[in-house]
Design an enzyme around this catalytic site. Structure first.
Site, PDB file in Angstrom:
ATOM      1  N   GLY A  51       0.838  -1.196   0.000  1.00 26.80           N
ATOM      2  CA  GLY A  51       0.000   0.000   0.000  1.00 26.80           C
ATOM      3  C   GLY A  51       0.867   1.238   0.000  1.00 26.80           C
ATOM      4  N   CYS A  78       5.318  -6.046   1.390  1.00 23.65           N
ATOM      5  CA  CYS A  78       5.669  -4.628   1.486  1.00 23.65           C
ATOM      6  C   CYS A  78       4.969  -3.969   2.691  1.00 23.65           C
ATOM      7  CB  CYS A  78       5.376  -3.935   0.157  1.00 23.65           C
ATOM      8  SG  CYS A  78       6.267  -2.393  -0.013  1.00 23.65           S
ATOM      9  N   TYR A  79       4.005  -3.083   2.464  1.00 27.94           N
ATOM     10  CA  TYR A  79       3.336  -2.464   3.610  1.00 27.94           C
ATOM     11  C   TYR A  79       2.739  -3.536   4.536  1.00 27.94           C
ATOM     12  CZ  TYR A  79       0.032   0.124   6.464  1.00 27.94           C
ATOM     13  OH  TYR A  79      -0.647   0.625   7.528  1.00 27.94           O
ATOM     14  N   HIS A 165       7.830  -7.187  -4.257  1.00 25.82           N
ATOM     15  CA  HIS A 165       6.535  -7.603  -4.802  1.00 25.82           C
ATOM     16  C   HIS A 165       6.646  -8.901  -5.611  1.00 25.82           C
ATOM     17  CE1 HIS A 165       4.211  -4.096  -3.613  1.00 25.82           C
ATOM     18  NE2 HIS A 165       5.372  -3.469  -3.683  1.00 25.82           N
ATOM     19  N   GLU A 167       4.236 -10.511  -6.839  1.00 28.02           N
ATOM     20  CA  GLU A 167       3.131 -10.634  -7.800  1.00 28.02           C
ATOM     21  C   GLU A 167       3.436 -10.036  -9.171  1.00 28.02           C
ATOM     22  OE1 GLU A 167       3.304  -8.793  -5.122  1.00 28.02           O
ATOM     23  OE2 GLU A 167       2.251  -6.880  -5.285  1.00 28.02           O
ATOM     24  N   ASP A 223     -20.925 -10.337 -20.577  1.00 27.38           N
ATOM     25  CA  ASP A 223     -21.219 -10.357 -19.144  1.00 27.38           C
ATOM     26  C   ASP A 223     -22.693 -10.652 -18.851  1.00 27.38           C
ATOM     27  OD1 ASP A 223     -18.642  -9.510 -19.299  1.00 27.38           O
ATOM     28  OD2 ASP A 223     -19.057  -7.436 -18.753  1.00 27.38           O
ATOM     29  N   LYS A 365     -12.599 -10.323 -16.703  1.00 28.56           N
ATOM     30  CA  LYS A 365     -13.208 -10.593 -18.013  1.00 28.56           C
ATOM     31  C   LYS A 365     -12.795 -11.953 -18.587  1.00 28.56           C
ATOM     32  CE  LYS A 365     -15.549  -8.439 -21.341  1.00 28.56           C
ATOM     33  NZ  LYS A 365     -16.725  -7.604 -21.009  1.00 28.56           N
TER      34      LYS A 365
END
Ligand code: XMP
Length: 509
Positions: A51, A78-79, A165, A167, A223, A365
């Site tokens: 964050g 991280c945060y 990170h 990710e 959708d 999506k």
């Protein structure tokens, strides 16, 4: 399942994607989620996201410290790592040097998160604070040149932290680290598939809707179509779909959709042709926001009138997706339920008092497309490019008239046929034409012409939040331009839009 606590990182969606790509279901929750909700969700593991805040800022986001005593493995990123360190008695300090970008990670303990990754690997850093003192029971497990404690672990309590990170693609072994967390530490099973999601969603809808009636605005897009099929499987006759032809659709689209729906989907659908009403309301209007508002209002009026004819409706289904409900730049409020105003059906009139059912609200999506496949839906329907609710009205700059609609429809039809023929349709997020409100001079044969200009827009994107203009081959663009000018009456010039989003948007209005 895994719970991700949203401390406001721009990478939260990415963490969610990485987890789901590993076939583990996950959900993002705000920091103020209460511990009972967590206990009810019964996750195998918890990830505290990064964050933008510093743990020492007054209003930095915090979660109940009890989260560390639930016996559930926690990974702080991280945060999230700073929060864990601070909450458990360690110290976090402003780093002497802000560390941003690639760093060489020296792994000192190749077990747990780092199992199978020995020695050195690259990692992606983005932080101003770092851990100065470890909390009791923790050990540093990796370091970089600037950050002594780049990873830590309390193996006994199954608590882990990463300063970098995992990710992002820039951490090449990051996915492996996350998989280590999911499978070796949390003991997750690879059971999240679209088939299992569909089964659970259907059971869930059955439970919620029970024997009541539910309505859905069917647009023909992926959708709403997937939502309709899913709900139909759960409640069958109790679902009524309402398809409104607003006169702003593509060439023969209403008829084509009607056929597809009736042939493949076996849904209970009411078709309403409200073309005249929409076009009358749009007469003389040129302002983009006014157009949108008028279309939204007329849509609601027509929808409500039709819905009122169905007795005892309790629920309204919507095909809201995950990116719609995640506030992309949320500071640390966690996911909000604010949907970009122009992206939903237009806001229900309060007096309808319907309860919302949004079975796709945790999906991206591409997951919706995979779900459509799992539900054995028609490929053509699943792979449709997004088409905005206000339709061609926001692609006709200036006043929307029948004549201009005809021109744009012909251009659009030709353009999409070429895009399909050349195999670009699935590769592009969207490809369409925009009719401009200016004319230019041309020459055809020996005749001077003074006709319309159309712009071609083709973009690549993952979720429409950002988009890049598509680098289509010049020869292909040339062919499209020739065909449009030769075959569509009223157009003598074609231009190609080379703007990305941001700062431009995908649509022109
Ligand atoms: P922009 O133009 O904001 O569009 O970059 C992002 C995506 O949203 C679609 N879009 C809409 N979809 N109702 C919709 O259902 C709308 O009013 C609307 N406006 C834009 C757009 O086509 C793109 O995919």
């Amino acid at each position: 399942m895994i719970i991700i606590i949203d401390f406001g990182s721009q990478y939260n969606q990415l963490i969610a994607r990485r987890v789901r790509e590993s076939h583990v279901y996950c959900q993002i929750e705000p920091p103020n989620v209460d511990m009972n909700t967590i206990a009810d969700l019964n996750p195998e593991g918890i990830i505290l996201s990064g964050g933008p805040s510093s743990i020492y800022e007054k209003n930095s986001p915090k979660i109940d410290k009890k989260i560390f005593n639930l016996g559930i493995p926690v990974l702080g990123i991280c945060y999230g790592m700073h929060f864990m360190a601070d909450a458990l008695g360690g110290t976090v300090k402003r780093a002497g040097k802000r560390e941003y970008g690639f760093a060489k990670l020296n792994i000192s303990d190749p077990t747990n998160l780092f199992k199978g990754i020995e020695g050195y690997t690259n990692c992606w850093m983005s932080h101003g604070d770092s851990i100065k003192k470890l909390p009791n029971g923790f050990k540093s497990t990796a370091s970089t040149e600037n950050t002594k404690i780049a990873a830590f672990a309390n193996k006994k309590k199954h608590l882990f932290g990463l300063q970098f990170h995992p990710e992002v693609d820039h951490t090449p072994r990051g996915s492996k680290m996350l998989r280590n967390f999911l499978f070796n530490i949390c003991g997750c099973k690879r059971s999240w598939t679209m088939k299992s999601f569909a089964d659970e969603a259907i059971a869930d809808i059955k439970n919620t809707v029970n024997n009541n009636k539910i309505i859905l605005g069917l647009s023909g897009g992926v959708d709403s179509s997937v939502t309709a099929v899913l709900i139909n499987k759960a409640v069958e006759k109790n679902l009524t779909c309402i398809f409104i032809d607003n006169g702003l659709l593509r060439l023969n689209e209403a008829e084509k959709l009607k056929k597809t729906f009736q042939k493949h989907l076996k849904l209970n659908i009411r078709f309403i042709n409200a073309t005249n009403r929409f076009l009358k309301a749009l007469k003389g209007v040129t302002d983009p926001e006014k157009k949108r508002k008028i279309i939204g209002r007329v849509f609601m009026e027509v929808f409500e009138a039709e819905a009122n004819k169905i007795k005892n409706v309790e629920f309204l289904a919507q095909g809201t997706l995950y990116p719609d409900i995640i506030e992309s730049v949320s500071a640390f409020g966690g996911p909000t339920s604010i949907i970009k105003s122009h992206h939903n059906v237009g806001g229900l009139p309060k007096k309808m008092r319907l309860k919302l059912v949004e079975p796709l609200k945790y999906l991206f999506k591409d997951e919706v497309r995979a779900l459509g496949k799992a539900l054995e839906m028609d490929e053509e329907l699943i792979w449709r490019q997004p088409f905005p609710g206000p339709g061609l009205a926001i692609r006709i700059i200036g006043e929307v008239t029948r004549k201009r609609l005809t021109i744009l429809r012909d251009v659009d039809n030709l353009l999409l046929a070429e895009i399909r023929n050349q195999g670009y349709y699935k590769k592009l997020w969207q490809s369409f034409a925009v009719l401009l409100p200016i004319k230019s001079v041309g020459v055809m044969g020996d005749m001077r012409t003074y006709e319309n200009i159309v712009a071609i827009r083709a973009v690549t994107s993952k979720d429409a939040m950002t988009a890049d203009w598509a680098k289509l081959p010049h020869s292909f663009l040339g062919k499209i331009s020739n065909r449009i000018i030769n075959e569509v009456n009223g157009v003598n010039r074609v231009v190609y839009d080379i703007s990305s989003k941001p700062p431009s948007t995908i649509e022109w209005e």
